[in-house]
Design a protein around this motif. Structure first.
Motif, mmCIF file in Angstrom:
data_model
loop_
_atom_site.group_PDB
_atom_site.id
_atom_site.type_symbol
_atom_site.label_atom_id
_atom_site.label_comp_id
_atom_site.label_asym_id
_atom_site.label_seq_id
_atom_site.Cartn_x
_atom_site.Cartn_y
_atom_site.Cartn_z
ATOM 1 N N MET A 1 0.833 -1.186 0.000
ATOM 2 C CA MET A 1 0.000 0.000 0.000
ATOM 3 C C MET A 1 0.876 1.248 0.000
ATOM 4 N N PHE A 2 0.299 2.343 -0.455
ATOM 5 C CA PHE A 2 0.937 3.644 -0.328
ATOM 6 C C PHE A 2 -0.167 4.684 -0.238
ATOM 7 N N CYS A 3 -0.140 5.459 0.847
ATOM 8 C CA CYS A 3 -1.165 6.486 1.035
ATOM 9 C C CYS A 3 -0.531 7.674 1.735
ATOM 10 N N TYR A 4 -0.745 8.858 1.165
ATOM 11 C CA TYR A 4 -0.221 10.072 1.805
ATOM 12 C C TYR A 4 -1.243 11.198 1.772
ATOM 13 N N GLN A 5 -2.523 10.826 1.890
ATOM 14 C CA GLN A 5 -3.568 11.831 1.751
ATOM 15 C C GLN A 5 -3.818 12.643 3.024
ATOM 16 N N CYS A 6 -3.311 12.209 4.185
ATOM 17 C CA CYS A 6 -3.554 12.956 5.421
ATOM 18 C C CYS A 6 -2.260 13.541 5.975
ATOM 19 N N GLU A 7 -2.388 14.448 6.933
ATOM 20 C CA GLU A 7 -1.226 15.152 7.481
ATOM 21 C C GLU A 7 -0.333 14.241 8.313
ATOM 22 N N GLN A 8 -0.935 13.209 8.912
ATOM 23 C CA GLN A 8 -0.154 12.367 9.817
ATOM 24 C C GLN A 8 0.470 11.147 9.137
ATOM 25 N N THR A 9 0.555 11.179 7.819
ATOM 26 C CA THR A 9 1.100 10.046 7.089
ATOM 27 C C THR A 9 2.510 9.699 7.591
ATOM 28 N N ALA A 10 2.857 8.439 7.552
ATOM 29 C CA ALA A 10 4.089 7.931 8.172
ATOM 30 C C ALA A 10 5.337 8.669 7.690
ATOM 31 N N LYS A 11 6.120 9.137 8.655
ATOM 32 C CA LYS A 11 7.392 9.822 8.403
ATOM 33 C C LYS A 11 7.232 11.046 7.505
ATOM 34 N N GLY A 12 6.002 11.554 7.382
ATOM 35 C CA GLY A 12 5.750 12.714 6.538
ATOM 36 C C GLY A 12 5.882 12.423 5.062
ATOM 37 N N LYS A 13 5.924 11.128 4.687
ATOM 38 C CA LYS A 13 6.121 10.751 3.288
ATOM 39 C C LYS A 13 5.002 9.867 2.750
ATOM 40 N N GLY A 14 4.563 8.885 3.527
ATOM 41 C CA GLY A 14 3.517 7.989 3.054
ATOM 42 C C GLY A 14 3.440 6.718 3.870
ATOM 43 N N CYS A 15 2.229 6.226 4.083
ATOM 44 C CA CYS A 15 2.028 4.973 4.820
ATOM 45 C C CYS A 15 2.177 3.804 3.846
ATOM 46 N N GLU A 16 3.063 2.866 4.177
ATOM 47 C CA GLU A 16 3.380 1.770 3.259
ATOM 48 C C GLU A 16 3.048 0.388 3.808
ATOM 49 N N LYS A 17 2.886 0.272 5.104
ATOM 50 C CA LYS A 17 2.577 -1.032 5.696
ATOM 51 C C LYS A 17 1.165 -1.069 6.260
ATOM 52 N N ILE A 18 0.808 -0.049 6.992
ATOM 53 C CA ILE A 18 -0.551 0.125 7.509
ATOM 54 C C ILE A 18 -0.754 1.612 7.727
ATOM 55 N N GLY A 19 -1.969 2.073 7.543
ATOM 56 C CA GLY A 19 -2.226 3.495 7.688
ATOM 57 C C GLY A 19 -2.131 3.953 9.134
ATOM 58 N N ILE A 20 -1.598 5.145 9.347
ATOM 59 C CA ILE A 20 -1.604 5.750 10.675
ATOM 60 C C ILE A 20 -3.044 5.828 11.187
ATOM 61 N N CYS A 21 -3.987 5.971 10.263
ATOM 62 C CA CYS A 21 -5.405 6.048 10.618
ATOM 63 C C CYS A 21 -5.971 4.695 11.049
ATOM 64 N N GLY A 22 -5.250 3.601 10.755
ATOM 65 C CA GLY A 22 -5.742 2.262 11.059
ATOM 66 C C GLY A 22 -6.162 1.480 9.831
ATOM 67 N N LYS A 23 -6.066 2.097 8.666
ATOM 68 C CA LYS A 23 -6.431 1.439 7.411
ATOM 69 C C LYS A 23 -5.411 0.359 7.071
ATOM 70 N N ASP A 24 -5.898 -0.868 6.796
ATOM 71 C CA ASP A 24 -4.969 -1.947 6.452
ATOM 72 C C ASP A 24 -4.743 -1.986 4.942
ATOM 73 N N PRO A 25 -3.732 -2.719 4.473
ATOM 74 C CA PRO A 25 -3.409 -2.741 3.046
ATOM 75 C C PRO A 25 -4.572 -3.210 2.168
#
Length: 542
Positions: A1-25
């Motif tokens: 997965m790759f998601c960077y639509q929110c401000e809290q995205t992982a490391k300020g770059k993008g969520c790649e394993k699981i969303g900071i929001c709790g969204k799974d791949p």
């Protein structure tokens, strides 16, 4: 997965394993597939329009489906998969009608995609059409396409709230379809993409105007109202999210049952609406912003109902007490369907202990929407001319969990006493219960409402500019915006489309904005990141 639509995205770059929001791949891939199929439906819908076919069920579905992909809304893989299937069904129905009228529907890309037969296959298709898989050769155009998509998610959320209250405008539906279809094009240069993104902002202003009309014609214009932060002894239901209609239905269904109804998060401003606050059992506000819900919900002694976005993973110690409705969903949590029969939640509230005694934790005042503030505009203008009001600060937007968001608390605390603070959205929970005093009877802290009420803030600014016979950018007014999700993106695009400059944005800048696009925003709109409260106040006030 790759998601960077929110401000809290992982490391300020993008969520790649699981969303900071709790969204799974799995859910992430299905949401990517839903956006991809919405692009195909849009292509077909535009051809259908040329043939005189414009179906409300398609238009409304596009709002609901797009809204479902917004941060913290739908985490249920099966529900997202069903939206994907319905999207393709509607697309193919339109194709058939186009053919019957002698037309030819597009068949390439998402317009002709054949869906896999099972969930695993749909997930695999979603992985083929995610953000990185469709990356453009030009990173700046890719950045603007993503900005447009996130703006559309915000527009769809506001438009969905508005249409629920009977307010629609086909210009909104048509633009959403044109914009989604445009993201598949390769013949638009950077300038055209900038204009498309700004048009999204203009359409969002129209959308927020409709939502404002829906809220105020249905429930009356908000009036200043004191809202208790404590509790009444008795059974309780907590309503979170944003949806006023759901709250009204809950109030009607709980009337006479010995249950007090409380708001949480962005539902706080609902206490200011005359047609909602007339219910005697609509009592007070519990808790703060969305990111604190796991701690706060665990302590609430009644049922909890999530009406729109803002849900986090329900913890075991309250998962049997929480219910979802509308577009929001979490696997394993009881969902209240389209019939809006809240009996399961009501029964759960009656089973639970409720509050054991009355508690007094003070109050906050809400209801300072555009009508309330503009009714005392003469007094405000006199205050400015007399030097009693030096500056206006709009400090609002989304709240979040990062410690850096304490900036907004410190800023408001340090704003001089001859300045007014206007706020909206859940960002206010960083300072909503602080007593900032008054200026000639005008509270220094004015709560304009939900993020959904950004139209009020814009109209107040335009009215002040007219009164002082100047441009908005010449007013003693500063916008300090906190963002988290895509509704904030849509609002930011609206401000840019109005030519509003000198916006301070934080706590961090969007990961989907490239350096070149940021440079464009800095040069043309003087957008800047927040720094420290002291430095920003010095720069603003001198």
């Amino acid at each position: 997965m790759f998601c960077y639509q929110c401000e809290q995205t992982a490391k300020g770059k993008g969520c790649e394993k699981i969303g900071i929001c709790g969204k799974d791949p799995e859910v992430a891939a299905l949401q990517d597939l839903l956006i991809y199929t919405l692009k195909g439906l849009s292509q077909v819908a535009l051809v259908a329009r040329e043939k005189g076919i414009n179906e409300k069920k398609v238009n409304v579905f596009m709002l609901e489906a797009t809204f479902s992909t917004l941060t913290n809304v739908n985490f249920d893989a099966n529900r997202v998969a069903n939206l994907v299937k319905k999207c393709v069904e509607l697309r193919d129905e339109l194709k058939k009608k186009i053919s019957e009228r002698g037309g030819v529907a597009p068949e390439n890309g998402p317009a002709g995609l054949k869906l896999a037969s099972d969930l695993k296959g749909l997930v695999a298709q979603g992985e083929e059409h995610g953000i990185l898989a469709e990356k453009d050769p030009d990173p700046d155009i890719h950045s603007l396409k993503q900005t447009l998509i996130y703006g559309l998610k915000g527009v769809a959320a506001y438009a969905d709230h508005a249409q629920i209250l009977g307010q629609e405008d086909d210009r909104i539906y048509k633009f959403i379809q044109e914009a989604f279809a445009a993201t598949l094009r390769t013949d638009m240069d950077l300038g055209k993409w900038v204009e498309m993104v700004l048009e999204c902002g203009r359409i969002n202003l129209l959308t927020m105007e409709l939502l404002d009309k829906g809220n105020t014609t249905t429930y009356g214009h908000p009036t200043p109202t004191k809202v208790p932060l404590g509790a009444k002894k008795g059974k309780a239901i907590l309503v979170s999210g944003h949806d006023l209609r759901d709250l009204e239905i809950i109030l009607k269904q709980t009337e006479g049952k010995g249950i007090y109804v409380y708001t949480h998060g962005e539902m706080l401003p609902c206490h200011g609406y005359p047609e909602l606050k007339k219910y005697q059992h609509f009592y007070g506000h519990y808790g703060t912003a969305w990111q604190n819900q796991q701690k706060e919900f665990a302590k609430f002694p009644g049922a909890i109902i999530m009406t729109t976005n803002c849900i986090q993973k329900p913890l075991d110690n309250y998962k049997n007490n929480i219910f979802t409705t509308g577009l929001v969903a979490w696997p394993g949590i009881t969902h209240i369907g389209e019939d809006k029969d809240f009996t399961p939640a009501i029964e759960r509230a009656l089973e639970m202990e409720g509050f054991k005694e009355d508690t007094d934790l003070g109050y906050v005042t809400v209801g300072f929407a555009r009508n309330a503030i503009l009714s005392v505009a003469d007094k405000v203008i006199e205050g400015v001319k007399a030097g009693k009001i030096r500056h206006f600060f709009v400090v609002g937007g989304c709240d979040g969990a990062k410690p850096s968001r304490n900036y907004y608390t410190e800023l408001v605390e340090k704003i001089p006493h001859d300045c007014l603070v206007l706020t909206l959205g859940c960002g206010k929970f960083k300072f909503f219960n602080k007593n900032l005093g008054e200026i000639d009877g005008i509270p220094r802290l004015l709560d304009l409402g939900q993020c959904n009420d950004a139209y009020s803030a814009i109209q107040i600014a335009l009215a002040l500019a007219k009164a002082f016979n100047c441009d908005v950018n010449e007013l003693p007014l500063s916008l300090i915006i906190s963002w988290y999700e895509q509704k904030a993106v849509a609002i930011l695009l609206t401000l840019l489309s109005l030519g509003i400059k000198n916006i301070r944005l934080g706590p961090t800048l969007p990961a989907f904005i490239t350096p070149n696009v940021l440079d464009f925003l800095v040069k043309n709109y003087d957008i800047k990141p927040i720094s420290t409260p002291e430095e920003d106040l010095k720069a603003i006030l001198g």
